[in-house]
Each structure stands twice: as structure tokens, then as C-alpha cells.
Motif scaffolding. Structure first.
Motif, PDB file in Angstrom:
ATOM      1  N   GLY A  91       0.052   5.570   5.505  1.00  0.00           N
ATOM      2  CA  GLY A  91      -0.245   6.449   6.626  1.00  0.00           C
ATOM      3  C   GLY A  91      -0.473   5.744   7.941  1.00  0.00           C
ATOM      4  O   GLY A  91      -1.061   6.316   8.854  1.00  0.00           O
ATOM      5  N   LEU A  92      -0.004   4.499   8.069  1.00  0.00           N
ATOM      6  CA  LEU A  92      -0.184   3.727   9.291  1.00  0.00           C
ATOM      7  C   LEU A  92       1.172   3.527   9.962  1.00  0.00           C
ATOM      8  O   LEU A  92       2.162   3.216   9.297  1.00  0.00           O
ATOM      9  CB  LEU A  92      -0.823   2.371   8.991  1.00  0.00           C
ATOM     10  N   GLU A  93       1.214   3.670  11.261  1.00  0.00           N
ATOM     11  CA  GLU A  93       2.459   3.542  12.000  1.00  0.00           C
ATOM     12  C   GLU A  93       2.726   2.088  12.370  1.00  0.00           C
ATOM     13  O   GLU A  93       1.837   1.375  12.840  1.00  0.00           O
ATOM     14  CB  GLU A  93       2.407   4.395  13.263  1.00  0.00           C
ATOM     15  N   GLY A 116       0.012  13.069   9.511  1.00  0.00           N
ATOM     16  CA  GLY A 116       0.964  13.857   8.750  1.00  0.00           C
ATOM     17  C   GLY A 116       1.807  13.047   7.785  1.00  0.00           C
ATOM     18  O   GLY A 116       2.832  13.539   7.301  1.00  0.00           O
ATOM     19  N   HIS A 117       1.390  11.835   7.470  1.00  0.00           N
ATOM     20  CA  HIS A 117       2.209  10.960   6.628  1.00  0.00           C
ATOM     21  C   HIS A 117       2.343  11.523   5.208  1.00  0.00           C
ATOM     22  O   HIS A 117       1.364  11.974   4.606  1.00  0.00           O
ATOM     23  CB  HIS A 117       1.592   9.564   6.572  1.00  0.00           C
ATOM     24  N   LYS A 118       3.550  11.463   4.680  1.00  0.00           N
ATOM     25  CA  LYS A 118       3.828  12.042   3.359  1.00  0.00           C
ATOM     26  C   LYS A 118       3.126  11.302   2.229  1.00  0.00           C
ATOM     27  O   LYS A 118       2.910  11.874   1.156  1.00  0.00           O
ATOM     28  CB  LYS A 118       5.331  12.052   3.105  1.00  0.00           C
ATOM     29  N   ASP A 119       2.756  10.034   2.422  1.00  0.00           N
ATOM     30  CA  ASP A 119       2.140   9.267   1.337  1.00  0.00           C
ATOM     31  C   ASP A 119       0.764   9.778   0.934  1.00  0.00           C
ATOM     32  O   ASP A 119       0.279   9.468  -0.156  1.00  0.00           O
ATOM     33  CB  ASP A 119       2.028   7.785   1.725  1.00  0.00           C
ATOM     34  N   TYR A 120       0.121  10.557   1.790  1.00  0.00           N
ATOM     35  CA  TYR A 120      -1.195  11.092   1.420  1.00  0.00           C
ATOM     36  C   TYR A 120      -1.105  11.980   0.185  1.00  0.00           C
ATOM     37  O   TYR A 120      -2.062  12.080  -0.586  1.00  0.00           O
ATOM     38  CB  TYR A 120      -1.801  11.884   2.582  1.00  0.00           C
ATOM     39  N   GLN A 290      -4.358  -0.338  -3.244  1.00  0.00           N
ATOM     40  CA  GLN A 290      -3.499  -1.213  -2.447  1.00  0.00           C
ATOM     41  C   GLN A 290      -2.134  -0.576  -2.176  1.00  0.00           C
ATOM     42  O   GLN A 290      -1.137  -1.266  -1.938  1.00  0.00           O
ATOM     43  CB  GLN A 290      -3.370  -2.593  -3.096  1.00  0.00           C
ATOM     44  N   ALA A 291      -2.076   0.738  -2.247  1.00  0.00           N
ATOM     45  CA  ALA A 291      -0.835   1.459  -1.932  1.00  0.00           C
ATOM     46  C   ALA A 291      -0.436   1.185  -0.473  1.00  0.00           C
ATOM     47  O   ALA A 291      -1.301   0.998   0.383  1.00  0.00           O
ATOM     48  CB  ALA A 291      -1.051   2.958  -2.152  1.00  0.00           C
ATOM     49  N   PRO A 292       0.854   1.126  -0.165  1.00  0.00           N
ATOM     50  CA  PRO A 292       2.009   1.476  -0.994  1.00  0.00           C
ATOM     51  C   PRO A 292       2.579   0.325  -1.807  1.00  0.00           C
ATOM     52  O   PRO A 292       3.653   0.470  -2.385  1.00  0.00           O
ATOM     53  CB  PRO A 292       3.024   1.945   0.060  1.00  0.00           C
ATOM     54  N   PHE A 293       1.879  -0.810  -1.833  1.00  0.00           N
ATOM     55  CA  PHE A 293       2.397  -1.968  -2.570  1.00  0.00           C
ATOM     56  C   PHE A 293       2.240  -1.791  -4.078  1.00  0.00           C
ATOM     57  O   PHE A 293       2.800  -2.565  -4.862  1.00  0.00           O
ATOM     58  CB  PHE A 293       1.702  -3.241  -2.092  1.00  0.00           C
ATOM     59  N   ALA A 294       1.476  -0.797  -4.474  1.00  0.00           N
ATOM     60  CA  ALA A 294       1.336  -0.405  -5.880  1.00  0.00           C
ATOM     61  C   ALA A 294       1.130   1.105  -5.887  1.00  0.00           C
ATOM     62  O   ALA A 294       0.671   1.682  -4.894  1.00  0.00           O
ATOM     63  CB  ALA A 294       0.160  -1.118  -6.532  1.00  0.00           C
ATOM     64  N   PRO A 295       1.454   1.781  -6.987  1.00  0.00           N
ATOM     65  CA  PRO A 295       1.258   3.232  -7.041  1.00  0.00           C
ATOM     66  C   PRO A 295      -0.220   3.602  -6.960  1.00  0.00           C
ATOM     67  O   PRO A 295      -1.087   2.879  -7.475  1.00  0.00           O
ATOM     68  CB  PRO A 295       1.852   3.618  -8.405  1.00  0.00           C
ATOM     69  N   ALA A 296      -0.515   4.723  -6.327  1.00  0.00           N
ATOM     70  CA  ALA A 296      -1.900   5.182  -6.210  1.00  0.00           C
ATOM     71  C   ALA A 296      -2.534   5.378  -7.580  1.00  0.00           C
ATOM     72  O   ALA A 296      -3.743   5.181  -7.762  1.00  0.00           O
ATOM     73  CB  ALA A 296      -1.947   6.490  -5.412  1.00  0.00           C
ATOM     74  N   GLU A 297      -1.724   5.745  -8.585  1.00  0.00           N
ATOM     75  CA  GLU A 297      -2.244   5.981  -9.933  1.00  0.00           C
ATOM     76  C   GLU A 297      -2.804   4.720 -10.583  1.00  0.00           C
ATOM     77  O   GLU A 297      -3.578   4.791 -11.541  1.00  0.00           O
ATOM     78  CB  GLU A 297      -1.135   6.550 -10.820  1.00  0.00           C
TER      79      GLU A 297
END
Length: 376
Positions: A91-93, A116-120, A290-297
Motif C-alpha cells: 500500500g505504499l507508492e 485504495g491499494h488492492k493489497d489491503y 513482511q508482505a508483499p515479499f511473502a503472503p499475508a497468510e
């Protein structure tokens, strides 16, 4: 005139009812099969959660339904505080790493947040409702990390200094050795105590805000702890590689907090056992995505694996909720469902550390922001 007076009296009599109606509509009351108010105290069977205007006003088995409020029946599910992710980069530009200088203490991630970032959505689907958005590890001090909700809203003026003592921090140039980085950090801490500035590094140096410090070995932890004792620092150790079990034998790490990496199904035995070893040494353990370098799960997966490897279940759940909230200076607001806390919670189909349990719904400030049924 009499008729006019009667009409006025009728309007005045109706006014309290009109004022009360919106209040009742703003109450969210949820009945869970199991309700976790605070991870350290376990779950309450058949408890209630009452939220008004985005804040918890009552929770647990003794909570009562406000008059006129409807109850959302989730009696077959678990109600758990929203997870708190102590390190993420979503979510960072633009580029989040400043590589031209070792101290980038004038950079604040709050100005880079894309609401509005989709990764949230991935964080919400993983049960994460609060996350710390961090710069990277390319500088010794890479700026101020900002806590946000997984809906993109920042949490006021709260900040966390982001530091790194890993080899990646040498990318900015001298110093290029660990001893050189530690010497420069000590010097800057001494300067910060004499300065009258109000930046994030000065706030960290004075103990006003915590610092998330990336390290790769226990020697770095010991060196920073000596500085912490001298300057009164609040430090979260962001472990980038597993600590060897024999390195922890006989140590008392009470008062220290360690942020652990997300996990995968192929995680080594050392990584799965690390949290339990740190807990046995009386340290506080928290988990990160540490997303997006790893999945949030991977954050919940790490806590679940740690529990199976010996970390007490309550400590594992606290490492996803109340422990990171406290480390980030947000205790009592997120990671818990005590009265006064934000109404952020997750509806699980079963125990949250059981990987067979699914995230069914997620609420932030008492509003439903994710539904698995609607995503399908």
C-alpha cells in the motif's frame, strides 16, 4: 392556540425517541461461540461483543445487550481481535528505500500511503486489521514507519523508527562493517540527546517512540541492548534469520521483544522452534507478514507452527494480537477487545491457530469490511 400547543408538546415528546433511534442503530452486538477478549486470558464461551460508534463498550460473558439492539448470531464461530502485523510494505507508492545516505530520518511513510491499494484485501482475508507500513533495510535509519488499518487509514500521529543492522544497510555506503554501523548509531544517539529536533530519530533516541531494528544475529541484539540501557530506547528486534537454540541456552531475555518472519509449509525445524525457545527465555514474541515479499497468510502460519512446536497457544495468539500492539505503542486500542478498544475483530470458523479454520468475516471499527462468502 390550544391545538398549536398540543402539537408542540407532541413534537417535544417524540424528540427523545428520535434521538435514541440512531444510537440503537449504531450498536453492533455479536454473540460468538467463543469470544477472545484478550489472548492472554483465553476464550469465553458464548460471550458477547458490543460496539458503539466504532469502539468496544462491553465484551465477554458478562456483557449485556443494549435495549432495542439486534444481536448478530455467530454462535458457531470464534470472535477474535484483529491481528496486528508489525512489519509490512504494502500500500505504499513508489520506491520505499533511500539508498543515498545511512540516515534517512526525514522520511515518513505516512506520506506514501495509498488508501485504495488492492493489497489491503489480502491482509483482511488473512484476519489482519492493523499493520505497520515500513521502509526497507537499505539504510541504517530508513525513516518512520506508520501504523495503518487494513482499510488504509493511518492511526493518527503514531510512528515507529525503522533501523537496520543487516548487511543490506551497507548499500548506502560507509560504514560497511557491523562494528562501523554500531559506532555510527551510538554517535547519532548521543547527538540526538543533545539536539532539539523533533524528528523520528530524536523521538526514538529519547524513548518516545519504539524502533523496529532488523538484525541477523544475537551479537547485534546484545550490542543494541547496551545502547538501550544507556539511552532508554524502546526496541523491537526484527529477526531476519533463525537464532540457534544453543545461543539462547541459559539466557534471560525478559523485557525483550522479537518480531519473527512469516512462515511457509516448508519451514525448517529451527524456524518452527524459534518462537518457543525465545518464549522459554522469557522474551516476548510477535509475528509479521513482511508482505508483499511473502503472503499475508504466512504470519498466522508461523504462529500456528510455533504453537505446534512448543510455544503456548495463548502466547502464540498474543503474538498475533496484543503483543505487537503493545510493542508498537498501541496497547488498549488494537489487538484486544476490551472496552475502549477499536471495534476490530475477525470471525473465524474455528480456533484461529487451527489452520483448518477459515476467516469468515472481518470488521474494522464495527463495520464489516470483508466477507469470505461475498468474495467467492
Amino acid at each position: 392556540m390550544i391545538a398549536s400547543t398540543l402539537r408542540r408538546l407532541a413534537l417535544l415528546a417524540a424528540l427523545p425517541l428520535a434521538l435514541c433511534a440512531p444510537c440503537a442503530a449504531q450498536d453492533l452486538v455479536v454473540r460468538g461461540g467463543q469470544v477472545v477478549v484478550n489472548a492472554n486470558k483465553g476464550a469465553h464461551k458464548g460471550g458477547l461483543l458490543v460496539i458503539r460508534e466504532g469502539k468496544v463498550i462491553a465484551s465477554g460473558p458478562k456483557a449485556k445487550v443494549p435495549e432495542g439492539a439486534e444481536v448478530l448470531d455467530r454462535s458457531r464461530a470464534w470472535i477474535v481481535p484483529g491481528f496486528v502485523d508489525a512489519r509490512a510494505h504494502i500500500g505504499l507508492e513508489g520506491d520505499i528505500d533511500e539508498r543515498s545516505r545511512p540516515f534517512a530520518d526525514d522520511i515518513d511513510m505516512a506520506g506514501r500511503v495509498n488508501k485504495g491499494h488492492k493489497d489491503y484485501r489480502r491482509h483482511l482475508a488473512a484476519g489482519i486489521t492493523t499493520l505497520l507500513l515500513c521502509p526497507g533495510d537499505q539504510a541504517l535509519m530508513s525513516g518512520a514507519a506508520v501504523p495503518v488499518k487494513s482499510t488504509g487509514e493511518t492511526l493518527g500521529e503514531a510512528r515507529v523508527a525503522k533501523l537496520s543492522l543487516t548487511s543490506a544497510a551497507a548499500a548506502a555506503g560507509p560504514p560497511t562493517s557491523q562494528s562501523g554501523r554500531l559506532a555510527l548509531l551510538r554517535a547519532r544517539l548521543r547527538e540526538a540527546h543533545k539536539a532539539e529536533g523533533g524528528g523520528p530519530f530524536e523521538a526514538f533516541a529519547s524513548g518516545d517512540i519504539p524502533g523496529l531494528v532488523s538484525v541477523r544475529n544475537f551479537a547485534s541484539v546484545q550490542a543494541v541492548e547496551r545502547m538501550a540501557a544507556k539511552f532508554g530506547l524502546r526496541v523491537i528486534y526484527d529477526l531476519q534469520t533463525p537464532l540457534r537454540g544453543d545461543a539462547l541456552e541459559g539466557l534471560d531475555l525478559e523485557g525483550l521483544t522479537f518480531a519473527l518472519r512469516p512462515s511457509t509449509l516448508a519451514a525448517s525445524r529451527a524456524q518452527r522452534s524459534e518462537a518457543g525457545l525465545l518464549d522459554a527465555a522469557h522474551a516476548t514474541v510477535i509475528f509479521t507478514s513482511q508482505a508483499p515479499f511473502a503472503p499475508a497468510e504466512g504470519m498466522r502460519l508461523a504462529a500456528s507452527q510455533a504453537a505446534r512446536a512448543g510455544l503456548p497457544g495463548r502466547d502464540a495468539l498474543a503474538g498475533l494480537t496484543s503483543a505487537p500492539a503493545k510493542a508498537l505503542g498501541l496497547q488498549g486500542r488494537v489487538g484486544t477487545l476490551v472496552p475502549g478498544a477499536d471495534g476490530d475483530f475477525v470471525v473465524f470458523s474455528g480456533p484461529p491457530l487451527d489452520l483448518r479454520s477459515r476467516v469468515l468475516e472481518v470488521y474494522v471499527a464495527g463495520k464489516r469490511v470483508y466477507s469470505a462468502a461475498e468474495e467467492e
